[in-house]
Design a protein around this motif. Structure first.
Motif, short mmCIF file in Angstrom:
data_model
loop_
_atom_site.label_atom_id
_atom_site.label_comp_id
_atom_site.label_asym_id
_atom_site.label_seq_id
_atom_site.Cartn_x
_atom_site.Cartn_y
_atom_site.Cartn_z
N TYR A 158 0.69 -1.30 0.09
CA TYR A 158 -0.23 -0.06 -0.02
C TYR A 158 1.01 1.06 0.02
CZ TYR A 158 -4.53 2.40 0.79
OH TYR A 158 -5.58 3.11 0.32
N ILE A 159 0.67 2.25 -1.09
CA ILE A 159 1.62 3.21 -1.11
C ILE A 159 0.58 4.50 -0.91
CG2 ILE A 159 2.78 4.72 -2.91
CD1 ILE A 159 2.87 2.06 -4.47
N ARG A 160 1.07 5.32 0.35
CA ARG A 160 0.33 6.39 0.70
C ARG A 160 1.28 7.62 0.81
NH1 ARG A 160 -0.87 6.74 6.43
NH2 ARG A 160 -0.51 4.51 6.58
N PRO A 161 0.72 8.59 -0.03
CA PRO A 161 1.27 9.88 -0.08
C PRO A 161 0.43 10.66 0.76
CG PRO A 161 -0.01 9.39 -2.26
CD PRO A 161 0.20 8.40 -1.58
N MET A 162 0.98 11.48 1.57
CA MET A 162 0.33 12.53 2.53
C MET A 162 0.72 13.92 2.62
SD MET A 162 0.50 9.44 5.78
CE MET A 162 -0.54 10.64 6.92
N TYR A 163 0.08 14.75 2.87
CA TYR A 163 0.22 16.26 3.19
C TYR A 163 -0.61 16.58 4.53
CZ TYR A 163 1.70 17.42 -1.59
OH TYR A 163 2.24 17.51 -2.90
N TRP A 164 0.22 17.51 5.44
CA TRP A 164 -0.62 18.06 6.37
C TRP A 164 0.09 19.40 6.83
CZ3 TRP A 164 2.95 14.05 6.45
CH2 TRP A 164 4.31 14.32 7.18
N PRO A 165 -0.57 20.25 7.66
CA PRO A 165 0.15 21.49 8.20
C PRO A 165 0.84 21.15 9.44
CG PRO A 165 -2.22 21.52 8.62
CD PRO A 165 -1.99 20.24 7.80
N GLN A 166 1.98 21.77 9.83
CA GLN A 166 2.88 21.69 10.89
C GLN A 166 2.12 22.52 11.93
OE1 GLN A 166 4.77 19.74 12.01
NE2 GLN A 166 5.79 18.52 10.40
N ASN A 167 1.95 23.72 11.70
CA ASN A 167 1.42 24.75 12.36
C ASN A 167 0.10 25.43 12.23
OD1 ASN A 167 3.83 24.35 14.23
ND2 ASN A 167 4.79 25.84 12.75
N GLY A 168 -0.60 25.95 13.41
CA GLY A 168 -1.95 26.74 13.22
C GLY A 168 -1.58 28.07 13.46
N LEU A 182 -7.20 27.24 12.84
CA LEU A 182 -6.73 27.73 11.51
C LEU A 182 -5.32 27.55 11.13
CD1 LEU A 182 -7.45 29.28 8.84
CD2 LEU A 182 -6.56 31.39 9.97
N PHE A 183 -4.98 26.58 10.13
CA PHE A 183 -3.65 26.03 10.04
C PHE A 183 -3.14 27.06 9.05
CE2 PHE A 183 -6.16 23.30 6.99
CZ PHE A 183 -5.82 23.59 5.71
N ASP A 184 -1.83 27.10 9.05
CA ASP A 184 -0.90 27.97 8.33
C ASP A 184 -0.54 27.06 6.91
OD1 ASP A 184 0.97 29.58 6.95
OD2 ASP A 184 2.27 29.80 8.70
N PRO A 185 -0.94 27.29 5.74
CA PRO A 185 -0.55 26.56 4.52
C PRO A 185 0.79 26.69 4.34
CG PRO A 185 -1.80 28.46 3.91
CD PRO A 185 -2.05 28.27 5.34
N GLU A 186 1.55 27.50 4.70
CA GLU A 186 3.05 27.81 4.52
C GLU A 186 3.73 26.75 5.25
OE1 GLU A 186 4.08 29.71 2.19
OE2 GLU A 186 2.15 30.35 1.79
N THR A 187 3.14 26.09 6.40
CA THR A 187 4.09 25.09 6.94
C THR A 187 3.58 23.76 6.55
OG1 THR A 187 2.14 25.04 8.61
CG2 THR A 187 4.01 26.58 8.86
N THR A 188 2.89 23.65 5.45
CA THR A 188 2.69 22.44 4.52
C THR A 188 3.83 21.31 4.50
OG1 THR A 188 0.91 23.18 3.30
CG2 THR A 188 1.70 21.03 2.95
N ASP A 189 3.54 20.10 5.29
CA ASP A 189 4.69 19.21 5.49
C ASP A 189 4.30 17.90 4.48
OD1 ASP A 189 7.20 17.98 5.43
OD2 ASP A 189 7.41 18.46 7.72
N TRP A 190 5.06 16.74 4.26
CA TRP A 190 4.40 15.68 3.44
C TRP A 190 5.53 14.48 3.70
CZ3 TRP A 190 7.77 13.35 -0.24
CH2 TRP A 190 8.97 14.09 -0.48
N CYS A 191 4.88 13.32 3.39
CA CYS A 191 5.62 12.07 3.41
C CYS A 191 5.32 11.09 2.35
CB CYS A 191 5.88 11.48 4.70
SG CYS A 191 4.30 10.69 5.28
N LEU A 192 5.87 10.19 2.12
CA LEU A 192 5.53 8.87 1.38
C LEU A 192 5.70 7.60 2.08
CD1 LEU A 192 4.42 7.97 -1.45
CD2 LEU A 192 6.40 7.63 -2.13
N CYS A 193 4.65 7.21 2.27
CA CYS A 193 4.78 5.87 3.32
C CYS A 193 4.31 4.54 2.51
CB CYS A 193 3.68 5.88 4.67
SG CYS A 193 3.80 4.46 5.79
N ILE A 194 4.99 3.64 2.49
CA ILE A 194 4.81 2.36 1.82
C ILE A 194 5.13 1.19 2.75
CG2 ILE A 194 5.40 0.97 -0.15
CD1 ILE A 194 6.66 3.31 -1.52
N TYR A 195 4.16 0.41 2.72
CA TYR A 195 3.97 -0.72 3.69
C TYR A 195 3.29 -2.05 3.21
CZ TYR A 195 -0.40 1.27 4.75
OH TYR A 195 -1.93 1.84 4.81
N GLU A 196 3.74 -3.20 3.61
CA GLU A 196 3.23 -4.54 3.25
C GLU A 196 1.72 -4.58 3.71
OE1 GLU A 196 5.45 -7.73 4.47
OE2 GLU A 196 7.18 -7.46 3.10
#
Length: 295
Positions: A99-109, A115-129
């Motif tokens: 399963y391949i899971r790309p993700m985005y989220w804001p770090q700070n509000g 109210l989150f700050d879109p300028e703090t958008t972070d991300w990862c790509l998680c792959i697992y069996e």
């Protein structure tokens, strides 16, 4: 005071975060992270079969679209997502079901945190069996919980904050002995299952709820519609009521995690996996096999 914590084991996992690959269930969100605290996460999911992931590009495009809809910044381009996915897949055995899971989220509000700050958008790509569930069939019922509308939830995104409502629908159904449930929209029309899109067949025609802004028009759903129509099957996207499913000749689901699976009971009425389910599953697996051969 230190509280005892329950250890949870996870399948083989690799996550690309902050410029490198991490093995195992790596914590990437602390308690002050907006995505963890307030559920402001968007994501997507793709499957890999024998080293190739059908429709991976469409899932990566959709996670970026979800970010835009949600108000985050889609800071990873398609080529980067695809390149990292290929790197990650190569870290597993060639026959692994992933399963391949790309993700985005804001770090700070800001403004008190909600109210989150879109300028703090972070991300990862998680792959697992994650082995594909066997198509043993499920018993379904009607959920008392409904899908929200755009006025009260971000239904146009694959957003984590939408899923607790689906989870409570599945928990309630399980308490009555069912493995899944049909959820209605706010007008009382069938929208989807608690965790996937839904199809039914009646008198030689396949029907599926028409996307009306209360549920995601799934990528596997779209693929199956195209494959069935390509073989001459009449597939109609329509406004459907629960009574239509109670009277259906067969019912099946489509979704990225389990792909195409049958329903074998609705309430107290027994159903058999039908010919349209069998054709949809066969066509999808042939499509995925063709993708592997072309890769």
């Amino acid at each position: 005071m230190v509280l005892n914590s329950k250890s949870v084991s996870h399948s083989q996992t690799w996550t690309f975060f902050e410029g490198r690959w991490h093995e195992g269930n790596v914590p990437i969100m602390g308690p002050r992270t907006h995505g963890l605290w307030l559920g402001s996460t968007v994501f997507d999911g793709a499957r890999a079969f024998e080293g190739v992931a059908p429709d991976l590009d469409r899932h990566c495009v959709r996670v970026n679209q979800s970010a835009v809809y949600f108000g985050l910044k889609p800071i990873v381009d398609l080529d980067t997502w695809l390149g990292l996915a290929r790197e990650g897949i190569a870290r597993f055995p060639a026959n692994a079901e992933l399963y391949i899971r790309p993700m985005y989220w804001p770090q700070n509000g800001v403004g008190g945190g909600v109210l989150f700050d879109p300028e703090t958008t972070d991300w990862c790509l998680c792959i697992y069996e994650a082995p594909i569930p066997k198509p043993v069939g499920s018993a379904i019922t009607l959920s008392p919980f409904r899908r929200p509308t755009a006025e009260c939830a971000p239904v146009g995104a694959k957003a984590a904050c939408l899923y607790p409502n689906n989870s409570r629908a599945l928990i309630e159904a399980a308490s009555r002995g069912f493995q899944n449930c049909l959820m209605l929209d706010m007008l009382g029309n069938v929208a989807e299952f608690g965790n996937s899109n839904v199809f039914m067949a009646k008198d030689g025609v396949v029907y599926t709820p028409v996307p009306n802004g209360t549920f995601l028009n799934g990528i596997t759903r779209q693929r199956v519609i195209g494959l069935l129509r390509g073989e001459g099957v009449c597939v109609i996207e329509a406004t459907l009521r629960y009574a239509d499913f109670v009277a259906a000749d067969e019912i099946f689901s489509t979704g990225n995690f389990a792909k195409v699976t049958p329903v074998i009971r609705i309430d107290e009425r027994q159903l058999a996996p039908g010919p349209f389910y069998a054709r949809a599953r066969r066509l999808y697996w042939e499509f995925a096999h063709d993708v592997r051969l072309a890769a």
